[in-house]
Write an enzyme that holds these catalytic residues in place. Structure first.
Site, PDB file in Angstrom:
ATOM      1  N   LEU A   1      24.590  29.703 -37.875  1.00  0.00           N
ATOM      2  CA  LEU A   1      24.617  31.157 -38.072  1.00  0.00           C
ATOM      3  C   LEU A   1      24.111  31.468 -39.472  1.00  0.00           C
ATOM      4  O   LEU A   1      24.646  30.971 -40.458  1.00  0.00           O
ATOM      5  CB  LEU A   1      26.037  31.692 -37.895  1.00  0.00           C
ATOM      6  CG  LEU A   1      26.247  33.189 -38.178  1.00  0.00           C
ATOM      7  CD1 LEU A   1      25.465  34.038 -37.185  1.00  0.00           C
ATOM      8  CD2 LEU A   1      27.732  33.537 -38.139  1.00  0.00           C
TER       9      LEU A   1
ATOM     10  N   SER B   1      13.966  38.969 -43.750  1.00  0.00           N
ATOM     11  CA  SER B   1      12.835  38.602 -44.605  1.00  0.00           C
ATOM     12  C   SER B   1      13.241  37.444 -45.508  1.00  0.00           C
ATOM     13  O   SER B   1      14.384  36.981 -45.484  1.00  0.00           O
ATOM     14  CB  SER B   1      12.384  39.796 -45.468  1.00  0.00           C
ATOM     15  OG  SER B   1      13.425  40.196 -46.340  1.00  0.00           O
TER      16      SER B   1
ATOM     17  N   SER C   1      22.461  30.932 -56.811  1.00  0.00           N
ATOM     18  CA  SER C   1      21.341  31.190 -57.719  1.00  0.00           C
ATOM     19  C   SER C   1      21.599  30.459 -59.026  1.00  0.00           C
ATOM     20  O   SER C   1      22.749  30.172 -59.373  1.00  0.00           O
ATOM     21  CB  SER C   1      21.220  32.698 -57.986  1.00  0.00           C
ATOM     22  OG  SER C   1      20.333  32.969 -59.052  1.00  0.00           O
TER      23      SER C   1
ATOM     24  N   TYR D   1      24.542  41.214 -61.022  1.00  0.00           N
ATOM     25  CA  TYR D   1      24.076  40.229 -60.039  1.00  0.00           C
ATOM     26  C   TYR D   1      24.539  38.829 -60.428  1.00  0.00           C
ATOM     27  O   TYR D   1      25.049  38.071 -59.590  1.00  0.00           O
ATOM     28  CB  TYR D   1      22.558  40.270 -59.934  1.00  0.00           C
ATOM     29  CG  TYR D   1      21.989  39.257 -58.970  1.00  0.00           C
ATOM     30  CD1 TYR D   1      22.022  39.480 -57.595  1.00  0.00           C
ATOM     31  CD2 TYR D   1      21.422  38.071 -59.433  1.00  0.00           C
ATOM     32  CE1 TYR D   1      21.503  38.544 -56.712  1.00  0.00           C
ATOM     33  CE2 TYR D   1      20.902  37.134 -58.561  1.00  0.00           C
ATOM     34  CZ  TYR D   1      20.945  37.371 -57.203  1.00  0.00           C
ATOM     35  OH  TYR D   1      20.441  36.437 -56.329  1.00  0.00           O
TER      36      TYR D   1
END
Length: 331
Positions: free
Chosen positions: A28, A34, A162, A175
């Site tokens: 999943l 995108s 990240s 972020y």
């Protein structure tokens, strides 16, 4: 049910034994309209050994056309598209109900949103949206699939984190904070889940070149950011944005390259807790590792951006040379 059998290897080292006679593992993936999510879904669905049954999800099914085109013959065979809003308990429950038995073998937390700009010009609502999607969205999905994984004593949770979850980056405070939260949460959870033979892998890309990133940089370059003083606004527009474009141009990876790393992580017999995807970004991370106090990284970053921007641009171009082009592949 789907999924290769997993066990604890001798000597106390966690590993996974994948029996290719087993049914394909159900994967999943969130955020597949995108970028990395789309590329990952397509690569897994086209696995030559057909080891995966991919459930590629997105919040807005009106954007599924690109994914379905890229999937080709795999659509309806090894890949299905489903609606999923990671910020909604109801949406998560409905999505899992559409999966046979509701059992997920591999969960890939990929859905995320960005936020960049001077702090004074960002609303608290925008900041909360970043955490609702990037952090609490991932937590919501994990809470939903974990009971079944624990009951079966098998599972793999992959988190698209990240390098900003390892080091703070100027004008990306919110972020970066959301990614730091993910790193701490999933590292803590990994300790407990090994007891249930469930693995967690944090994949840490650097800059990823996508159409979305390009549009975001263009939008913020003309944004007003009300409440921001002229000096800070000038630093953002005249120093940060040019440096950011240079970074993406010289050090950026394609979503396809990042997806290849994730595919190898998912297929690994010993899934790593962390895997960075881009060796060209390594020197930028090394500054923090060299000085545990953090001062070296902060002061060097400050000097390069605010005092020596030309040197920064030169350094970024050097990182793009061929000696840094070898990707990081999971062992």
């Amino acid at each position: 049910t789907g999924g290769g059998s997993q066990l604890l290897a001798s000597g106390g080292h966690a590993s996974r034994e994948i029996n290719m006679a087993d049914a394909p593992r159900t994967v999943l993936i969130s955020g597949c309209s995108s970028g990395i999510g789309l590329e990952l879904a397509v690569q897994l669905a086209h696995d030559p050994r057909q080891r995966y049954q991919v459930v590629a999800t997105m919040r807005d099914l009106g954007k599924k056309g690109t994914l379905e085109t890229a999937a080709g013959e795999a659509l309806g065979q090894t890949l299905t598209v489903a609606q999923l809003d990671v910020c909604s308990d109801e949406s998560v429950a409905q999505c899992l109900n559409c999966i046979q038995g509701g059992e997920v073998d591999v969960l890939v937390n990929n859905a995320g949103v960005g936020l960049v700009g001077p702090l004074e010009g960002l609303s608290l609502a925008a900041m909360q949206n970043v955490f609702d999607t990037n952090f609490f969205g991932a937590v919501r999905l994990v809470k939903a699939v974990l009971p079944s994984m624990k009951r079966r004593r098998q599972g793999h949770i992959v988190v698209v984190s990240s390098v900003m979850g390892l080091q703070g980056v100027v004008f990306n405070e919110v972020y970066s904070a959301s990614k730091f939260a993910m790193e701490g949460f999933f590292e803590s959870l990994a300790v407990q889940l090994l007891q249930f033979n469930i693995f967690i892998s944090l994949v840490e890309p650097g800059p990823v070149v996508t159409e979305f990133e390009g549009k975001l940089l263009e939008q913020v370059s003309t944004a007003e950011f009300p409440g921001t003083d002229p000096d800070t606004l000038s630093y953002f527009r005249d120093l940060y944005l040019p440096a950011s474009r240079e970074l993406f141009h010289n050090v950026g990876q394609s979503p396809q390259d990042v997806a290849k790393v994730i595919v190898k992580v998912i297929g690994s017999a010993r899934p790593p807790l962390r895997r960075r995807t881009n060796t060209r970004y390594t020197p930028l991370i090394a500054l923090k590792a060299m000085d545990p106090s953090g001062s070296l990284y902060v002061r060097t970053s400050h000097c390069l951006l605010f005092r020596w921007p030309r040197l920064l641009n030169l350094g970024l171009r050097c990182l793009a040379c061929s000696c840094f082009r070898t990707p990081v592949w999971p062992r």
